[in-house]
Design a protein around this motif. Structure first.
Motif, PDB file in Angstrom:
ATOM      1  N   GLU A  14     -18.605  -6.504  10.512  1.00  0.00           N
ATOM      2  CA  GLU A  14     -18.572  -5.537   9.419  1.00  0.00           C
ATOM      3  C   GLU A  14     -17.416  -5.862   8.486  1.00  0.00           C
ATOM      4  N   GLY A  15     -17.607  -5.496   7.199  1.00  0.00           N
ATOM      5  CA  GLY A  15     -16.608  -5.815   6.195  1.00  0.00           C
ATOM      6  C   GLY A  15     -15.457  -4.830   6.158  1.00  0.00           C
ATOM      7  N   GLY A  16     -14.766  -4.839   5.035  1.00  0.00           N
ATOM      8  CA  GLY A  16     -13.604  -3.989   4.878  1.00  0.00           C
ATOM      9  C   GLY A  16     -12.333  -4.800   4.874  1.00  0.00           C
ATOM     10  N   ALA A  17     -11.446  -4.486   3.941  1.00  0.00           N
ATOM     11  CA  ALA A  17     -10.216  -5.261   3.796  1.00  0.00           C
ATOM     12  C   ALA A  17      -9.369  -5.246   5.055  1.00  0.00           C
TER      13      ALA A  17
ATOM     14  N   VAL B 149      -7.878  -8.528  -2.346  1.00  0.00           N
ATOM     15  CA  VAL B 149      -7.237  -8.329  -1.051  1.00  0.00           C
ATOM     16  C   VAL B 149      -6.303  -9.494  -0.755  1.00  0.00           C
ATOM     17  N   SER B 150      -6.797 -10.705  -0.966  1.00  0.00           N
ATOM     18  CA  SER B 150      -5.982 -11.886  -0.669  1.00  0.00           C
ATOM     19  C   SER B 150      -4.793 -11.991  -1.620  1.00  0.00           C
ATOM     20  N   LEU B 151      -5.005 -11.628  -2.891  1.00  0.00           N
ATOM     21  CA  LEU B 151      -3.902 -11.711  -3.842  1.00  0.00           C
ATOM     22  C   LEU B 151      -2.797 -10.711  -3.498  1.00  0.00           C
ATOM     23  N   LYS B 152      -3.189  -9.498  -3.121  1.00  0.00           N
ATOM     24  CA  LYS B 152      -2.189  -8.494  -2.750  1.00  0.00           C
ATOM     25  C   LYS B 152      -1.397  -8.928  -1.525  1.00  0.00           C
ATOM     26  N   GLU B 153      -2.065  -9.600  -0.616  1.00  0.00           N
ATOM     27  CA  GLU B 153      -1.415 -10.044   0.615  1.00  0.00           C
ATOM     28  C   GLU B 153      -0.805 -11.440   0.489  1.00  0.00           C
ATOM     29  N   GLN B 154      -0.914 -12.022  -0.710  1.00  0.00           N
ATOM     30  CA  GLN B 154      -0.324 -13.331  -0.993  1.00  0.00           C
ATOM     31  C   GLN B 154      -0.892 -14.423  -0.089  1.00  0.00           C
ATOM     32  N   ILE B 155      -2.234 -14.436   0.020  1.00  0.00           N
ATOM     33  CA  ILE B 155      -2.946 -15.427   0.821  1.00  0.00           C
ATOM     34  C   ILE B 155      -3.835 -16.251  -0.109  1.00  0.00           C
ATOM     35  N   PRO B 156      -3.808 -17.576  -0.046  1.00  0.00           N
ATOM     36  CA  PRO B 156      -4.699 -18.392  -0.870  1.00  0.00           C
ATOM     37  C   PRO B 156      -6.159 -17.994  -0.669  1.00  0.00           C
ATOM     38  N   PHE B 157      -6.955 -18.138  -1.732  1.00  0.00           N
ATOM     39  CA  PHE B 157      -8.338 -17.638  -1.720  1.00  0.00           C
ATOM     40  C   PHE B 157      -9.244 -18.599  -2.480  1.00  0.00           C
TER      41      PHE B 157
ATOM     42  N   VAL C 129       2.339 -21.052  -6.921  1.00  0.00           N
ATOM     43  CA  VAL C 129       2.637 -19.621  -6.910  1.00  0.00           C
ATOM     44  C   VAL C 129       2.953 -19.120  -5.502  1.00  0.00           C
ATOM     45  N   TRP C 130       2.361 -19.761  -4.471  1.00  0.00           N
ATOM     46  CA  TRP C 130       2.586 -19.274  -3.102  1.00  0.00           C
ATOM     47  C   TRP C 130       4.028 -19.501  -2.663  1.00  0.00           C
ATOM     48  N   LYS C 131       4.648 -20.590  -3.131  1.00  0.00           N
ATOM     49  CA  LYS C 131       6.056 -20.818  -2.806  1.00  0.00           C
ATOM     50  C   LYS C 131       6.942 -19.788  -3.507  1.00  0.00           C
ATOM     51  N   LEU C 132       6.546 -19.449  -4.731  1.00  0.00           N
ATOM     52  CA  LEU C 132       7.356 -18.495  -5.486  1.00  0.00           C
ATOM     53  C   LEU C 132       7.302 -17.102  -4.882  1.00  0.00           C
ATOM     54  N   VAL C 133       6.111 -16.632  -4.548  1.00  0.00           N
ATOM     55  CA  VAL C 133       5.981 -15.252  -4.075  1.00  0.00           C
ATOM     56  C   VAL C 133       6.556 -15.061  -2.679  1.00  0.00           C
ATOM     57  N   ASN C 134       6.749 -16.149  -1.964  1.00  0.00           N
ATOM     58  CA  ASN C 134       7.299 -16.018  -0.615  1.00  0.00           C
ATOM     59  C   ASN C 134       8.816 -16.198  -0.567  1.00  0.00           C
ATOM     60  N   ARG C 135       9.424 -16.417  -1.722  1.00  0.00           N
ATOM     61  CA  ARG C 135      10.874 -16.489  -1.765  1.00  0.00           C
ATOM     62  C   ARG C 135      11.454 -15.082  -1.912  1.00  0.00           C
TER      63      ARG C 135
END
Length: 458
Positions: free
Chosen positions: A371-374, A398-406, A438-444
């Motif tokens: 089943e789905g759902g964030a 969902v992935s952008l808010k959690e800073q996960i590549p998509f 962007v992933w390196k930047l947001v995780n700093r």
């Protein structure tokens, strides 16, 4: 498609899970529209017939909710992109909408001169008892244009069931209703069934088949033409491309017209090569068999060279794949060929056969997501330490808010991923998603947390 019996199952002789112990697919419950209703499923199947008019008999909302939600492309006609709708009001529901339906059909035929008109029932018109068959038959007799009723009210069941209802409409009202010029037929004519030309994927498949000398006689239905589909019964082979929901159409054609069929997938090099070999075997042509052998060797050698730099980045990366139906297993093969590890798979729109194929490919290493759902998807991502989510566009935020590549893999996308050329694009896009700076930047840490400052010094 078999009839729905008292047992509550829909028998389908050519489905592996339709046995004496288990009669077939579960009978859809009224209102079971999770992931799309029957009306939506019928539209998905028939709308890619690009030169036909598609008229929705119901309230305006039925037309607007999902119109043009899928990127099915056409190489010519654009009539399929018109959102024809009878726009029933409360007054029409009380007094009846058949007169309004007939007026709509007449207007469409007079103004656009289509080769056919598909008329879709909806929940409202099915409940009020509109005689779709009678209106369509009378209009067809007057104008000399096929007017095809599609009985697919949304409450009948889910999207897959709507696919089957659309296949029934094609088999009953379209396929076999005209004959092609015999001199134009070849021994290597096939039909593609269940490929909807999302982002032009069917064009890549056809180009690949063309290299081997195989001709697509009827496209059912991506970039389809109504007249060609009427000729479908004259093909030498039906190739069911990633759509178990249309297996009933292929079986009916086999039983009625003697056209054999095979199931094929063109996601990933391994599946593509195997599908080409299957087609060659069924067509029983020695020259074709030799040509396909050479084509596979050439394409795989070239692909191996081009994928080498991408595999250095992708090897070992962990993926959560959340998509529906057959893509849930066919895309797994493509990801594994790139050296990636699938740690979670969505199964909410998959048949029993799809799920068994998923398990064959991932074993016990991946978690199935029924089943789905964030929250559920994110839990799998965190528990399995996934590096990227490959899913539909609705999960992008969902992935952008959690800073996960998509990476978007569903029907809204604009990139084709089928065949050898599609695997190259998939590898390129996955690499771009994972290596985006962007992933390196947001995780700093932020500057106020002791991290570096960016831009102008204050």
């Amino acid at each position: 498609m078999g009839t729905i019996g008292k047992s509550g199952w829909i028998p389908e002789p050519d489905c592996e899970h339709s046995t004496p112990a288990k009669k077939g697919c579960p009978k859809p419950k009224p209102g079971d529209s999770a992931g799309g209703c029957s009306f939506d499923g019928a539209q998905i199947t028939l709308l890619p017939i690009a030169d036909a008019a598609h008229l929705i008999h119901g309230p305006a909302g039925c037309a607007g909710n999902s119109w043009e939600a899928r990127g099915s492309l056409s190489s010519g006609p654009t009539l399929y992109r018109y959102g024809f709708n009878t726009d029933l009001t409360e007054q029409d529901i009380i007094m009846g909408g058949e007169k309004k339906l007939r007026q709509a059909i007449d207007m469409i035929v007079e103004r656009f001169s289509p080769p056919a008109v598909f008329v879709y029932s909806t929940c409202v018109t099915a409940l009020t008892g509109e005689d779709l068959d009678a209106v369509c038959s009378a209009a067809s007799d007057q104008w000399g244009v096929p007017v095809v009723p599609v009985h697919s009210p949304g409450f009948a069941g889910n999207k897959n069931y709507g696919n089957r209802l659309a296949g029934n409409a094609l088999f009953k009202h379209v396929i076999g209703t005209a004959e092609p010029d015999e001199s134009t037929l070849t021994p290597l004519d096939i039909n593609l069934i269940g490929e909807y030309n999302i982002a032009g994927e069917q064009w890549d498949i056809e180009a690949l088949l063309g290299k081997a000398g195989i001709r697509v006689l009827s496209r059912i239905t991506g970039d389809g033409r109504f007249q060609d589909i009427r000729y479908a019964h004259r093909a030498k082979l039906d190739v069911v491309v990633c759509s178990r929901a249309l297996i009933s159409l292929a079986r009916n054609m086999k039983e009625t017209y003697g056209v054999p069929y095979v199931e094929a997938s063109f996601y990933g090099a391994r599946e593509t090569s195997f599908s080409l070999q299957q087609i060659a075997y069924e067509l029983q042509n020695k020259e074709l068999d030799d040509r396909i052998g050479r084509l596979i060797r050439q394409e795989e050698d070239e692909l191996a060279r081009e994928l080498a730099p991408y595999k250095k980045v992708l090897r070992g990366k962990r993926v959560v794949l959340y998509t529906g139906g057959v893509k849930s297993w066919s895309v797994i093969s493509a990801l594994q060929e790139l050296g990636m590890k699938v740690v979670g798979v969505g199964t909410n729109k998959s048949s029993d056969e799809d799920i068994s194929r998923i398990k064959e490919r991932v074993g016990n290493e991946a978690e199935l997501i029924p089943e789905g759902g964030a929250a559920r998807i994110l839990k799998v991502v965190r528990d399995r330490k996934a590096d990227i989510i490959v899913a539909g566009g609705r999960n992008m935020y969902v992935s952008l808010k959690e800073q996960i590549p998509f990476l978007d893999i569903n029907q809204e996308r604009h990139v084709a991923y089928t065949g050898y050329v599609g695997l190259r694009r998939l590898a390129k896009d996955l690499t771009a998603a994972l290596e985006n700076p962007v992933w390196k930047l947001v995780n700093r840490p932020a500057p106020w947390q002791g991290g570096e400052t960016y831009g102008m010094e204050m």
